[in-house]
Design a protein around this motif. Structure first.
Motif, short mmCIF file in Angstrom:
data_model
loop_
_atom_site.label_atom_id
_atom_site.label_comp_id
_atom_site.label_asym_id
_atom_site.label_seq_id
_atom_site.Cartn_x
_atom_site.Cartn_y
_atom_site.Cartn_z
N SER A 113 0.84 -1.20 0.00
CA SER A 113 0.00 0.00 0.00
C SER A 113 0.88 1.25 0.00
O SER A 113 0.59 2.22 -0.72
N ALA A 114 1.94 1.22 0.80
CA ALA A 114 2.84 2.38 0.86
C ALA A 114 3.48 2.61 -0.51
O ALA A 114 3.65 3.75 -0.96
N PHE A 115 3.83 1.50 -1.17
CA PHE A 115 4.45 1.58 -2.50
C PHE A 115 3.45 2.21 -3.49
O PHE A 115 3.80 3.11 -4.26
N LEU A 116 2.21 1.71 -3.43
CA LEU A 116 1.16 2.25 -4.31
C LEU A 116 0.95 3.75 -4.07
O LEU A 116 0.78 4.52 -5.03
N GLU A 117 0.92 4.11 -2.81
CA GLU A 117 0.71 5.53 -2.48
C GLU A 117 1.82 6.37 -3.08
O GLU A 117 1.56 7.43 -3.68
N SER A 118 3.05 5.88 -2.94
CA SER A 118 4.19 6.64 -3.48
C SER A 118 4.09 6.74 -5.00
O SER A 118 4.29 7.82 -5.58
N ALA A 119 3.75 5.62 -5.64
CA ALA A 119 3.64 5.62 -7.11
C ALA A 119 2.52 6.56 -7.55
O ALA A 119 2.68 7.34 -8.50
N ALA A 120 1.40 6.51 -6.85
CA ALA A 120 0.26 7.38 -7.22
C ALA A 120 0.64 8.84 -7.03
O ALA A 120 0.34 9.69 -7.88
N ASP A 121 1.32 9.12 -5.92
CA ASP A 121 1.71 10.51 -5.66
C ASP A 121 2.69 11.02 -6.72
O ASP A 121 2.73 12.21 -7.01
N GLN A 122 3.46 10.10 -7.28
CA GLN A 122 4.43 10.50 -8.32
C GLN A 122 3.80 10.42 -9.72
O GLN A 122 4.50 10.55 -10.72
N ARG A 123 2.50 10.17 -9.74
CA ARG A 123 1.76 10.06 -11.02
C ARG A 123 2.32 8.95 -11.90
O ARG A 123 2.37 9.07 -13.13
#
Ligand SMILES: Cc1ncc(C[n+]2csc(CCOP(=O)(O)OP(=O)(O)O)c2C)c(N)n1
Ligand SMILES: CC(=O)[C@@H](O)[C@H](O)COP(=O)(O)O
Ligand SMILES: [Mg+2]
Length: 641
Positions: A582-592
């Motif tokens: 989830s943390a990885f997904l959040e980071s990826a989403a935040d970086q578009r």
């Protein structure tokens, strides 16, 4: 194997009394001599079980008579019985209709090693954490009255190790005030897993020396009765002392003052005596505490002599009264590396302390306890206190390490929040057993800490992927002036062959690069990640990253691992909800970034059952083979445009 072998009837079952029991009801009509014979059978079953697998042993041997007496004097199909913690539940399972399934205990699909309502109406709650029995019993009593069942009796059995837990006193506070009928059986065997600690332990020791238990009561009361009640002041003083001494003789003033009748201590291996006092408890109105003295390991001499080792011993064979265990194979577990790292840190820096909540043995801290007795703290089964205590030490400039199993740390969630992270205090949390704990099952799997810890600001969270990283991480934590946490599972630690990159807060370690995809492992799953990448060689070029940190996550690593449309498989030994993936997904989403490239492998959002750790991991594709298959699918399915 037991001191008193059951008599094998020619051609008959090995345990005729147990085999004939449909449930516990027939025990009510049995004389105590028959129950004693059943006790011999129970001990035989327990000893045979340990020849095949590791299981809770000494605690179960110690409650055989107590269990039989309880089931003889109460009807727990109607009455209520809660065994605190639940690790001493085996005799109860054997007499409540589960003898024929008992061989399966602690194996996959078999009986649980703890109470389980899905197995039997005799088990009311699935438990494994210590301390809640009195509270749930008080609640059951209250509910039974409200729902029109005041006839039902309620019994909580709690060990002396669990008894000092704060929640027990919260429950007694409630029980004394409510004045409702309730029997609390305090099973005092002088032991937690290790030797019990603290002032309550000393109080129980004093109660044990009570003449009521030692058999002198009658004699002392008789002498006191000859002290005159009237006369000169000196005699009146004596008279007052007499009342005080009598009260002391009855003992249990702590409980009496809380409006809880105290009875005991009595011999917990004497079934007839236990039955007599249980009947007395039934007669008394309001809450009663029955103090029962037992021997942990009773009936198997080596276990009685070394109850610490025999709490959950490895499988052993009894050779003429001598237990022989099989040697362990494989690399040392993470716990050993953690212990060594703690010892080294304490050697280097006398501000470093270590705090355990009654798990000195499980955390392998005995050598640290020996070497640094003044900086080693076993606070008992009091996790909330352990964390707040660490916060207090921290304020004075000390550097406490709180060494607690992931699942038990849940008990101190608010202290982690308020006393530690809100104050930004540099407490180090060593979360042992963070992952699947195998045969202990859902009460003990440490699968929530990634999610529950990463919510907090200020807290840096990491997990080693191999043995050499653990001391490096601990050193990094101790050098960091803010709260930190390290998680590691109950597993042998990979002995990596590469030279570890230095620990940099929030930075991952690249193990190998790959053109097609990247496996990003958080913690001990790195071993399976490397193996999967090796399996795929010649088929797919897959990189491997040792994530090291979930908080702060390495955003650069996230971006790089997904570059050029590479698929990413994240791995963690924790629940899929709110974890590393989830943390990885959040980071990826935040970086578009395109999150369709990301595949999260973790434990499912269900309570994972008990069983062998590697089997359970494989169920969730967390084996090298499973991961390789997910990579194959990811490579063929993910099209990034
Ligand atoms: C909250 C919590 N912390 C730690 C443990 C680990 N633990 C299980 S049994 C036990 C000792 C319990 O001692 P006691 O209640 O006296 O039972 P005994 O084994 O002596 O019968 C401990 C520390 C646990 N189960 N739950
Ligand atoms: C009942 C309980 O909570 C402990 O006995 C626990 O089972 C210990 O686990 P380890 O064997 O992993 O130390
Ligand atoms: Mg005990």
């Amino acid at each position: 194997m037991t001191n008193t072998e059951p008599q094998q009837q020619s051609g008959g079952p090995r345990h005729p009394l147990l085999a004939a029991l449909p449930d516990a009801r027939p025990l009510a009509g049995m004389p105590s001599e028959t129950l004693n014979k059943m006790g011999v059978e129970i001990r035989d079953v327990l000893c045979n079980l340990l020849a095949t697998r590791t299981a809770h042993f000494a605690s179960n041997l110690g409650v055989v008579e107590l269990c039989l007496a309880l089931h003889a004097e109460f009807d727990f199909q109607n009455d209520r019985l809660i065994w605190d913690t639940g690790h001493q539940i085996y005799p109860h399972k054997l007499v409540t209709g589960r003898y024929s399934q008992f061989e399966s205990i602690r194996t996959r699909g078999g009986l649980m090693g703890y109470p389980n309502p899905a197995e039997s109406p005799y088990d009311l709650f699935m438990t494994g954490h210590a301390g809640s029995s009195v509270s749930t019993a008080v609640g059951l009593r209250s509910g039974d009255i409200l729902t029109g069942h005041p006839d039902r009796r309620t019994v909580a059995v709690i060990g002396d190790g669990a008894f000092p837990s704060g929640i027990v006193f919260e429950a007694l506070n409630n029980a004394g005030a409510s004045k409702e009928d309730l029997t609390v059986v305090l099973n005092d065997n002088k032991m937690s897993i290790c030797h019990r600690t603290g002032a309550v332990a000393s109080y129980l020791d004093r109660l044990r020396n009570n003449p009521f238990y030692t058999g002198l009561k009658h004699e002392v009361v008789r002498l006191l009765d000859h002290v005159p009640m009237f006369g000169d002041p000196a005699e009146r003083l004596l008279a007052q002392m007499k009342e005080g001494v009598k009260a002391g003789l009855l003992g249990g003033m702590l409980f009496e003052e809380l409006d809880i009748r105290y009875i005991g201590p009595i011999d917990g291996h004497n079934i007839a005596l236990l039955r007599k006092y249980m009947n007395l408890c039934k007669e008394i109105e309001g809450p009663v505490l029955l103090h029962v003295v037992t021997e942990k390991g009773h009936g198997y001499k080596p276990a009685a002599e070394d109850p610490v080792f025999f709490h959950t011993p490895p499988a052993f064979e009894d050779r003429g009264g001598t237990p022989v265990t099989r040697g362990s194979d494989g690399c040392p577990p993470y716990t050993t590396h953690a212990r060594d790292a703690i010892g080294e840190a304490m050697k280097r820096d006398d501000r470093v302390t270590v705090i355990t909540a009654a798990m000195c043995q499980g955390n392998k801290l005995e050598p640290v306890r020996e070497q640094f007795p003044e900086r080693f703290f076993d606070v008992g089964i009091c996790e909330s206190h352990a964390v707040a205590f660490a916060a207090g030490q921290c304020k004075t400039g000390m550097r406490p390490i709180v060494d607690i199993y992931s699942t038990f740390l849940q008990r101190s969630y608010d202290q982690i929040f308020q006393e530690v992270v809100l104050q930004d205090l540099p407490v180090v949390f060593m979360m042992d057993r963070a992952g699947l704990t195998g045969p202990d099952g859902p009460t003990h799997h440490g699968v929530y800490d990634i999610g529950y810890m990463r919510l907090f600001p200020n807290l840096v969270l990491m997990a080693p992927g191999y043995a050499a990283e653990l001391p490096m991480m601990l050193d990094a934590c101790l050098a960091h002036d803010h709260p930190t946490g390290i998680r590691y599972p109950k597993a042998s630690a990979l002995e990596a062959t590469h030279t570890p990159a230095p620990i940099e807060m929030g930075k991952a370690e690249w193990i190998r690069e790959g053109d097609d995809g990247t496996i990003v492992a958080y913690g001990a799953m790195l071993e399976q990640a490397i193996e999967a990448a090796e399996k795929l060689e010649g088929e797919l070029s897959v990189g491997v990253v040792n994530a090291r940190f979930v908080k702060p996550i390495d955003h650069e690593m996230v971006e790089k691992s997904m570059a050029d449309g590479r698929f990413v498989v994240t791995l963690e030994e924790g629940t899929i909800v709110g974890g590393f993936g989830s943390a990885f997904l959040e980071s990826a989403a935040d970086q578009r970034l395109d999150t369709r490239q990301i595949h999260r492998l973790a434990l499912p959002d269900v309570f994972v059952e008990h069983g062998d750790r590697s089997d359970l991991l494989a169920d969730s594709s967390l084996s090298a083979e499973g991961i390789a298959n997910v990579c194959r699918n990811a490579a063929s399915n993910v099209s990034v445009g």
